[in-house]
Scaffold this motif. Sequence first.
Motif, PDB file in Angstrom:
ATOM      1  N   ARG A  22      48.685  38.359  33.181  1.00  0.00           N
ATOM      2  CA  ARG A  22      49.469  39.608  33.249  1.00  0.00           C
ATOM      3  C   ARG A  22      49.181  40.402  34.525  1.00  0.00           C
ATOM      4  O   ARG A  22      48.747  41.551  34.475  1.00  0.00           O
ATOM      5  CB  ARG A  22      49.172  40.474  32.026  1.00  0.00           C
ATOM      6  CG  ARG A  22      49.594  39.819  30.740  1.00  0.00           C
ATOM      7  CD  ARG A  22      49.238  40.668  29.566  1.00  0.00           C
ATOM      8  NE  ARG A  22      49.551  40.000  28.317  1.00  0.00           N
ATOM      9  CZ  ARG A  22      49.266  40.480  27.136  1.00  0.00           C
ATOM     10  NH1 ARG A  22      48.645  41.644  27.019  1.00  0.00           N
ATOM     11  NH2 ARG A  22      49.590  39.828  26.052  1.00  0.00           N
ATOM     12  N   GLY A  23      49.366  39.790  35.620  1.00  0.00           N
ATOM     13  CA  GLY A  23      49.144  40.483  36.890  1.00  0.00           C
ATOM     14  C   GLY A  23      47.742  40.311  37.431  1.00  0.00           C
ATOM     15  O   GLY A  23      47.486  40.541  38.609  1.00  0.00           O
ATOM     16  N   GLY A  24      46.813  39.951  36.583  1.00  0.00           N
ATOM     17  CA  GLY A  24      45.449  39.651  37.018  1.00  0.00           C
ATOM     18  C   GLY A  24      45.238  38.148  36.996  1.00  0.00           C
ATOM     19  O   GLY A  24      46.198  37.379  37.011  1.00  0.00           O
ATOM     20  N   ALA A  62      44.946  43.558  36.351  1.00  0.00           N
ATOM     21  CA  ALA A  62      46.160  43.721  37.171  1.00  0.00           C
ATOM     22  C   ALA A  62      45.953  44.716  38.309  1.00  0.00           C
ATOM     23  O   ALA A  62      46.690  44.688  39.304  1.00  0.00           O
ATOM     24  CB  ALA A  62      47.311  44.172  36.280  1.00  0.00           C
ATOM     25  N   LYS A  63      44.931  45.599  38.150  1.00  0.00           N
ATOM     26  CA  LYS A  63      44.674  46.569  39.223  1.00  0.00           C
ATOM     27  C   LYS A  63      43.703  46.021  40.276  1.00  0.00           C
ATOM     28  O   LYS A  63      43.325  46.731  41.211  1.00  0.00           O
ATOM     29  CB  LYS A  63      44.091  47.849  38.618  1.00  0.00           C
ATOM     30  CG  LYS A  63      45.094  48.593  37.748  1.00  0.00           C
ATOM     31  CD  LYS A  63      44.434  49.789  37.091  1.00  0.00           C
ATOM     32  CE  LYS A  63      45.417  50.461  36.146  1.00  0.00           C
ATOM     33  NZ  LYS A  63      44.763  51.460  35.290  1.00  0.00           N
ATOM     34  N   GLY A  64      43.273  44.810  40.073  1.00  0.00           N
ATOM     35  CA  GLY A  64      42.379  44.195  41.056  1.00  0.00           C
ATOM     36  C   GLY A  64      40.909  44.474  40.793  1.00  0.00           C
ATOM     37  O   GLY A  64      40.061  44.166  41.632  1.00  0.00           O
ATOM     38  N   ASN A  65      40.591  45.050  39.616  1.00  0.00           N
ATOM     39  CA  ASN A  65      39.183  45.315  39.292  1.00  0.00           C
ATOM     40  C   ASN A  65      38.520  44.057  38.746  1.00  0.00           C
ATOM     41  O   ASN A  65      39.140  43.309  37.982  1.00  0.00           O
ATOM     42  CB  ASN A  65      39.078  46.420  38.235  1.00  0.00           C
ATOM     43  CG  ASN A  65      39.692  47.704  38.728  1.00  0.00           C
ATOM     44  OD1 ASN A  65      39.473  48.108  39.864  1.00  0.00           O
ATOM     45  ND2 ASN A  65      40.502  48.333  37.884  1.00  0.00           N
ATOM     46  N   GLY A  75      39.648  36.713  44.358  1.00  0.00           N
ATOM     47  CA  GLY A  75      40.545  37.145  43.282  1.00  0.00           C
ATOM     48  C   GLY A  75      41.849  37.721  43.815  1.00  0.00           C
ATOM     49  O   GLY A  75      42.935  37.371  43.346  1.00  0.00           O
ATOM     50  N   HIS A  76      41.733  38.583  44.829  1.00  0.00           N
ATOM     51  CA  HIS A  76      42.946  39.198  45.386  1.00  0.00           C
ATOM     52  C   HIS A  76      43.866  38.159  46.010  1.00  0.00           C
ATOM     53  O   HIS A  76      45.086  38.228  45.871  1.00  0.00           O
ATOM     54  CB  HIS A  76      42.568  40.263  46.424  1.00  0.00           C
ATOM     55  CG  HIS A  76      41.959  41.469  45.792  1.00  0.00           C
ATOM     56  ND1 HIS A  76      41.137  42.346  46.455  1.00  0.00           N
ATOM     57  CD2 HIS A  76      42.036  41.942  44.540  1.00  0.00           C
ATOM     58  CE1 HIS A  76      40.741  43.291  45.630  1.00  0.00           C
ATOM     59  NE2 HIS A  76      41.276  43.066  44.462  1.00  0.00           N
ATOM     60  N   ASN A  77      43.276  37.197  46.685  1.00  0.00           N
ATOM     61  CA  ASN A  77      44.105  36.141  47.291  1.00  0.00           C
ATOM     62  C   ASN A  77      44.800  35.300  46.228  1.00  0.00           C
ATOM     63  O   ASN A  77      45.969  34.935  46.378  1.00  0.00           O
ATOM     64  CB  ASN A  77      43.228  35.238  48.175  1.00  0.00           C
ATOM     65  CG  ASN A  77      43.091  35.787  49.581  1.00  0.00           C
ATOM     66  OD1 ASN A  77      44.077  35.996  50.266  1.00  0.00           O
ATOM     67  ND2 ASN A  77      41.872  36.070  49.995  1.00  0.00           N
TER      68      ASN A  77
END
Lengths: 104, 373
Positions: free
Chosen positions: A84-86, A27-30, A49-51
């Motif tokens: 969950r956000g990721g 979820a933090k973008g890692n 991934g971020h997109n």
Amino acid sequence: MGLLSKLFKSSAPELPRIPGGSFTLDAKGNLVSSTVPTWFPPSHLHDIGHNIVAIFRDAQQAQLQLSELIVHYGALKLTARELRGGAIIFLSPKNAQSSVAPGN
Amino acid sequence: MQTETLIESSHVESSPATPVRRDKILLVDDQNELLDMYKEWLVNLPSRPEVQASNTGARAIAMLDSEPFDLLITDLRMPKMDGLQVLAIVRRKFPQLRLVVLTGVTDEAYRSRAYAMGVDLFCQKPTTKEEAQAFEACIESLLGREKDTGGFRGIQSKSLMDIIQLECLSQSSSVLRITYQAFEGKIWVQAGDVIDAEAGVMTGEAAFKEIMSWKTGTFEIMPDEPNRTRTIHTSYHGLLLDSAQAIDESDTKHQKSDTDVAKATGSPLAKFSRFEGVEFVLETGAEGEAPRAYAMENAEVVAGWTKQTRNRLRGIGNLLHAGFLGHVQGVGLQRHVTLSEHDKGALCIGFRRDMTPEQVLLTTKQIFTKWVS
């Protein structure tokens, strides 16, 4: 096949490689895990991934809660599942042989 | 100024004692280099056809008028008279002629249109040896089939149901390949029984019913595949009865014309809601154009998401060298959505959540084809 060799040898540029495998973003973008070949730049995996995460997030804001995204490109199928956000993202290059069959 | 060139036919030595009639192929392409290349290539096919070529559509039609040919292979993009115009004239004037489109155009709409005009084969211009070999095999098969087995063309008055009944009653073993718009399906018949079917990602009875719902298209009978695994165990009578019932129900439901529906609802997109499972339809046009929607409230917001998602996915496609962006499916808990784009804009369709991803994709393709055309 002498004719074919003559015809095609000059017009055969090197094809770009298409990566296959899967990777996971939290979820933090890692980038948590990846089975994508190492020749594919990790920065690209982050961008992808971020997109994807942003697409899921914006869909929710548009009242289109999505749990999975299937994207059909000409040479690759991308499947992404919201986590969950990721997201976990699968890259499946299409079989070159089958995609060139006439009538397909 | 364009010059019209009639390239002389190629001849292959044959014994005078055995005057076997060779198949005649007419090639049409505005690029003379390509004509030479294809010609050199086709005369070396196992059946050793006689090949003639023309670099304009008008010249090709004149040649067809003056002597009989078995097969016409034409490009689509040509100056003055394009390939579709050639096909339209040729199909009307020479209904027995087999037609092949060989083109660099990748747009599915052209493929659909060409098949709707009755072409036997629509091929991309080969760029690799494998593609060239596949094309060569297709041409040889087209020539051979007509020569060896005879067969009738122009049986459009028979429905697919009639064809299947004929195959089953005659206890045949064959594979029926059916093409409808941009879709292709296959039905395997063995010893008079329907044993398997395939339509896109659907297989078995579901695929059979899907194929039977196609009202128009082209089909060809291909050789049997004896090792095909059986997935359909219902008798062909049962399958055809089920399909006929489904078609009747669908006809009753769809008896209003698209125009009637558009008038009644005030939205040209309403006609798409008659496809199974469709909840809403949204169309985004060019930059600055307001989106058009049917059966949705937050059209502006969804249109914004559609546009941004397309841009993001195109960016991802570039990073991956993944080629053109095709259909996009979003699976949701409340509904599914799909995004499809074309030169004239994008289409976002909402589907009921009980639809399977395969059904969603197939319906999206059907709606997209209708929308584009």
